[in-house]
Design an enzyme around this catalytic site. Structure first.
Site, mmCIF file in Angstrom:
data_model
loop_
_atom_site.group_PDB
_atom_site.id
_atom_site.type_symbol
_atom_site.label_atom_id
_atom_site.label_comp_id
_atom_site.label_asym_id
_atom_site.label_seq_id
_atom_site.Cartn_x
_atom_site.Cartn_y
_atom_site.Cartn_z
ATOM 1 N N TYR A 1 -2.427 5.386 0.066
ATOM 2 C CA TYR A 1 -2.637 5.701 -1.361
ATOM 3 C C TYR A 1 -2.304 7.173 -1.664
ATOM 4 C CZ TYR A 1 -5.501 1.412 -1.326
ATOM 5 O OH TYR A 1 -5.969 0.147 -1.176
ATOM 6 N N HIS B 1 0.808 -1.220 0.000
ATOM 7 C CA HIS B 1 0.000 0.000 0.000
ATOM 8 C C HIS B 1 0.842 1.271 0.000
ATOM 9 C CE1 HIS B 1 -3.169 -2.813 1.066
ATOM 10 N NE2 HIS B 1 -4.030 -1.864 0.766
#
Ligand code: ZN
Length: 449
Positions: A165, A100
């Site tokens: 993100y 991630h």
């Protein structure tokens, strides 16, 4: 053999080895690095690269999911790096590899290179997240110690630890926008603005938020979102997003991820509007999103995975996403690529806009009206093009191909040199190695090293 001779042989061997090393034929290879791991580049964490004065700077997720930075000089045809730029708190001490926190990179107006990485909602030891929940790692912001020099880096303590993100964008006035999910799975998506070359950031502005709900059978769930931000003509931001119904109980948990929504944010005054020009107060809730910003209503049992969205040269949005059947289980594939565009009145688009095995990529708009997409998937990476405004696409050029491989492409660099427009990670399915090869690709293929 006596001792003296042995020594002579040993010395000769080492000289020969040294000569061999120097004289070793350096047949150029298509990749520039081999230490990438897992999903080393992606579409949400972007940009993965930027072109600046004849040099393309790139960042990817390398060994132990730490950020690595390399640079390619288009004039001298030379590579620098990759250098390990920082240390992620994810995937350490034997914990599972977590992709991630792959890096995003941007160069500020003073020439300093910024990289953000390592976030997946932040470990609970970082305290309570005011805009959502926590999970692992910590979002870290580093900057090059000297302008345009990728060899040494230092950390700036000026962003929340909770980001996931992360994406970055720089406007023409030098303002840097930092977009991210403010925490783990059940968190707001926000953005922050820096008006001093990334040295300080204004308070986060929530774009979408998560409410808790109970359905008519008394089952509890919460809203969860995936958002993609991009900068379009007149520096309007396009926010493209999908909805995930996050159950508190396992029904199963990841059964429902649906719909694609779009809206714009005007960077001049921060106002948010839907495609009809109606102003919307932020942050958006699920009800408001359904009423005002729905672009594509996807079928109930279709797992919809966000790709990218961009405003075309006429200011109208285009979106790409992938979807597959999720009936009765957590969706694992296969997934088909979809492309939709808004013509000012309605959305039109289709399934399998590209070859079905090519699922994920990014788009750009040429001055001649052509739309080009770089798509990766099973067996190849290719440019596809549309000359009818995105209604139909045909394959234009294969950039990389290997039947044993699966390719992941980064988003396209916004100001790219034609020879260096995106990063590609190769997953060689015939190899047990956790390492991936990294490619820097342009119109005609990869830049060799
Ligand atoms: Zn969930």
């Amino acid at each position: 053999m006596n001792t003296k001779l042995t020594r002579i042989f040993a010395v000769s061997a080492s000289i020969l080895a040294a000569i061999h090393c120097i004289a070793k034929p350096t047949k150029p290879v298509d990749f520039f690095a081999e230490n990438a791991v897992a999903n080393a580049v992606g579409l949400l964490q972007h940009p993965a690269g930027q072109h600046h004065n004849g040099i393309t700077y790139v960042a990817y997720q390398g060994s132990l999911t730490d950020p690595y930075v390399a640079a390619y000089n288009h004039t001298t045809d030379t590579w620098t790096g990759p250098f390990k730029a920082g240390t992620s708190e994810l995937s350490k001490n034997g914990s599972k590899t977590d992709s991630h926190g792959k890096p995003a990179l941007i160069i500020d107006d003073a020439g300093y290179i910024h990289v953000i990485f390592g976030g997946h909602g932040a470990d609970e030891s970082y305290g309570k997240n005011p805009r959502g929940n926590t999970h692992h790692g910590r979002m870290i912001h580093i900057v090059s110690k000297r302008p345009l020099d990728i060899t040494e880096w230092e950390e700036l303590d000026n962003i929340p630890p909770f980001g996931t993100y992360g994406h970055l964008a720089k406007l023409s006035n030098g303002d840097i926008y930092y977009f991210f999910r403010h925490g783990a799975h059940r968190s707001h998506w926000v953005y922050q603005i820096s008006r001093d070359n990334g040295r300080t950031f204004e308070e986060p502005i929530s774009v979408v938020k998560n409410l808790a709900h109970t359905d008519d059978q008394g089952r509890k769930y919460q809203d969860s979102w995936y958002c993609h931000f991009s900068v379009g003509p007149d520096e309007q931001l396009l926010v493209t997003y999908t909805y995930h119904k996050c159950w508190n109980i396992d029904v199963p948990h990841s059964h429902e991820q649906r719909n694609v929504y779009v809206m714009t944010i005007d960077t001049r005054d921060g106002t948010c509007r839907n495609l009809q020009g109606e102003q919307i107060a932020l942050p958006i809730t699920k009800d408001l999103a359904d009423q005002k910003t729905l672009a594509v209503r996807t079928p109930e049992h279709q797992w919809t995975s966000l790709g990218v969205g961009h405003l075309g040269s006429n200011g109208m949005p285009h979106i790409m996403y992938t979807a597959g059947d999720s009936r009765g289980r957590r969706f694992k594939g296969p997934e088909a690529p979809y492309y939709f565009r808004y013509d000012g009145k309605q959305w039109t688009g289709s399934k399998n806009a590209f070859a079905p095995e090519l699922s994920r990529g990014d788009m750009k708009f040429s001055p001649n009206g052509e739309i080009r997409t770089l798509i990766g998937g099973l067996g190849k990476v290719a440019w596809w093009k549309s000359t009818d405004g995105g209604l139909t696409f045909s394959e234009d050029k294969i950039v990389l191909a290997n039947t044993n491989s699966r390719y992941l492409v980064s988003s396209l660099f916004s100001n790219a040199h034609p020879n260096a427009q995106a990063l590609v990670a190769e997953i060689d399915r015939s190899s047990d190695s956790p390492n991936r090869r990294m490619y820097l690709v342009g119109n005609d293929g990869p830049i060799k090293r």
